[in-house]
Design an enzyme around this catalytic site. Structure first.
Site, PDB file in Angstrom:
ATOM      1  N   ASN A 198       0.825  -1.213   0.000  1.00 50.79           N
ATOM      2  CA  ASN A 198       0.000   0.000   0.000  1.00 50.79           C
ATOM      3  C   ASN A 198       0.856   1.259   0.000  1.00 50.79           C
ATOM      4  O   ASN A 198       0.522   2.244  -0.656  1.00 50.79           O
ATOM      5  CB  ASN A 198      -0.973  -0.037   1.177  1.00 50.79           C
ATOM      6  CG  ASN A 198      -1.982  -1.144   0.988  1.00 50.79           C
ATOM      7  OD1 ASN A 198      -2.832  -1.060   0.112  1.00 50.79           O
ATOM      8  ND2 ASN A 198      -1.845  -2.211   1.762  1.00 50.79           N
TER       9      ASN A 198
ATOM     10  N   MET B 272       1.314  -2.505  12.216  1.00 49.24           N
ATOM     11  CA  MET B 272       0.762  -3.524  13.107  1.00 49.24           C
ATOM     12  C   MET B 272       1.075  -3.269  14.582  1.00 49.24           C
ATOM     13  O   MET B 272       1.263  -4.205  15.346  1.00 49.24           O
ATOM     14  CB  MET B 272       1.281  -4.911  12.686  1.00 49.24           C
ATOM     15  CG  MET B 272       0.987  -5.270  11.243  1.00 49.24           C
ATOM     16  SD  MET B 272      -0.785  -5.176  10.839  1.00 49.24           S
ATOM     17  CE  MET B 272      -1.358  -6.670  11.620  1.00 49.24           C
TER      18      MET B 272
ATOM     19  N   ASN C 118      -6.198   5.176   8.999  1.00 44.91           N
ATOM     20  CA  ASN C 118      -5.770   3.779   9.029  1.00 44.91           C
ATOM     21  C   ASN C 118      -6.493   3.001   7.933  1.00 44.91           C
ATOM     22  O   ASN C 118      -7.662   3.231   7.656  1.00 44.91           O
ATOM     23  CB  ASN C 118      -6.126   3.177  10.394  1.00 44.91           C
ATOM     24  CG  ASN C 118      -5.744   1.716  10.501  1.00 44.91           C
ATOM     25  OD1 ASN C 118      -4.611   1.342  10.204  1.00 44.91           O
ATOM     26  ND2 ASN C 118      -6.679   0.883  10.932  1.00 44.91           N
TER      27      ASN C 118
ATOM     28  N   HIS D 234      -7.893  -0.627   6.724  1.00 45.10           N
ATOM     29  CA  HIS D 234      -8.302  -1.891   7.344  1.00 45.10           C
ATOM     30  C   HIS D 234      -8.997  -2.786   6.313  1.00 45.10           C
ATOM     31  O   HIS D 234      -9.882  -2.327   5.588  1.00 45.10           O
ATOM     32  CB  HIS D 234      -9.236  -1.619   8.527  1.00 45.10           C
ATOM     33  CG  HIS D 234      -9.587  -2.874   9.245  1.00 45.10           C
ATOM     34  ND1 HIS D 234      -8.703  -3.500  10.108  1.00 45.10           N
ATOM     35  CD2 HIS D 234     -10.685  -3.657   9.184  1.00 45.10           C
ATOM     36  CE1 HIS D 234      -9.257  -4.603  10.553  1.00 45.10           C
ATOM     37  NE2 HIS D 234     -10.462  -4.722  10.017  1.00 45.10           N
TER      38      HIS D 234
ATOM     39  N   ASP E  40      -9.622  -0.015  15.305  1.00 46.50           N
ATOM     40  CA  ASP E  40     -10.330   0.026  14.022  1.00 46.50           C
ATOM     41  C   ASP E  40     -11.713   0.674  14.143  1.00 46.50           C
ATOM     42  O   ASP E  40     -12.655   0.292  13.447  1.00 46.50           O
ATOM     43  CB  ASP E  40     -10.434  -1.383  13.406  1.00 46.50           C
ATOM     44  CG  ASP E  40      -9.066  -1.980  13.150  1.00 46.50           C
ATOM     45  OD1 ASP E  40      -8.146  -1.222  12.798  1.00 46.50           O
ATOM     46  OD2 ASP E  40      -8.899  -3.199  13.334  1.00 46.50           O
TER      47      ASP E  40
HETATM   48  C1  GRF Z   1      -2.962  -4.894   4.507  1.00 44.89           C
HETATM   49  O1  GRF Z   1      -3.803  -5.939   4.160  1.00 44.89           O
HETATM   50  C2  GRF Z   1      -3.602  -4.065   5.573  1.00 44.89           C
HETATM   51  O2  GRF Z   1      -4.958  -3.859   5.416  1.00 44.89           O
HETATM   52  C3  GRF Z   1      -3.312  -4.926   6.772  1.00 44.89           C
HETATM   53  O3  GRF Z   1      -1.977  -5.324   6.586  1.00 44.89           O
HETATM   54  C4  GRF Z   1      -1.737  -5.422   5.198  1.00 44.89           C
HETATM   55  C5  GRF Z   1      -0.534  -4.611   4.881  1.00 44.89           C
HETATM   56  O4  GRF Z   1      -0.111  -4.809   3.576  1.00 44.89           O
HETATM   57  N1  GRF Z   1      -3.590  -4.284   8.011  1.00 44.89           N
HETATM   58  P1  GRF Z   1       1.123  -4.018   2.993  1.00 44.89           P
HETATM   59  O5  GRF Z   1       2.224  -4.017   4.032  1.00 44.89           O
HETATM   60  O6  GRF Z   1       0.680  -2.635   2.652  1.00 44.89           O
HETATM   61  O7  GRF Z   1       1.517  -4.788   1.776  1.00 44.89           O
END
Ligand code: GRF
Length: 183
Positions: free
Chosen positions: A18, A84, A101, A103, A138
């Site tokens: 992301n 996380m 955030n 989710h 969340d």
């Molecule tokens: C994503 O699925 C996000 O929603 C979750 O952890 C994942 C992170 O993916 N909380 P990345 O590190 O952005 O590839």
């Protein structure tokens, strides 16, 4: 015309797909700093490749120091994109309305961990939410939401397919929110 631009810090813990979606926007979105809770997060490589400064958080995390660094860099908004760790209330309050955030569920359904698995097991819709962060897990006002797959009925539907679609949609939603908030 000059816009007062949002300047983002993106907080990650792992793969950083992301984050990658944001960095792909290049000049469209101003990412000032990538902050990782783990020194081995692949997302750090993505940031370095894009020429964006990185920070690895110490353990325990020094939240006041991070807050000070973000302000010194002129960061205006913080994106938790696969971060996380629990963010303490003092930080949440300090960045109120400027902290979002990502989710992987259609919140308020399936907050917490293993959201895709739980939605799938319940034969429920899967999707993605970006929300403003408050003191809960969340919770917080929803900024944007995207339904990835409707309640599965067809053959060939699997958890892997649901996860794949959610991860594609996460990247779309992250870009959409950052672009909308970039000026
Ligand atoms: C994503 O699925 C996000 O929603 C979750 O952890 C994942 C992170 O993916 N909380 P990345 O590190 O952005 O590839």
């Amino acid at each position: 015309m000059l816009f007062s631009r949002r300047r983002w810090a993106v907080l990650i813990s792992g793969r950083g797909s992301n984050l990658g979606a944001l960095l792909d926007l290049r000049d469209g979105v101003d990412v000032a700093l990538v902050v990782s809770s783990s020194p081995s997060a692949y997302g750090l490589l993505r940031a370095r490749r894009a020429g964006v400064p990185t920070r690895v958080l110490p353990r325990p995390i020094d939240w006041p120091a991070l807050d000070a660094e973000l302000r010194a860099l002129g960061v205006t908004h913080v994106f938790l994109a696969g971060f996380m760790r629990i963010v303490p209330e003092t930080f949440v309050v300090a960045w109120e309305n400027r902290l979002v955030n990502l989710h992987p569920s259609l919140l308020p359904k399936y907050p917490g961990l293993k959201s895709i698995e739980r939605a799938f097991a319940a034969d429920d819709d899967v999707g993605v939410t970006v929300h403003a962060v408050d003191a809960g897990v969340d919770t917080g006002p929803i900024v944007a939401r995207r339904r990835s797959l409707n309640r599965p009925k067809g053959r060939g539907y699997s958890l892997e397919l649901a996860e794949l679609q959610v991860h594609i949609d996460e990247q779309r939603l992250v870009r959409e929110v950052a672009l909308k908030w970039s000026r």
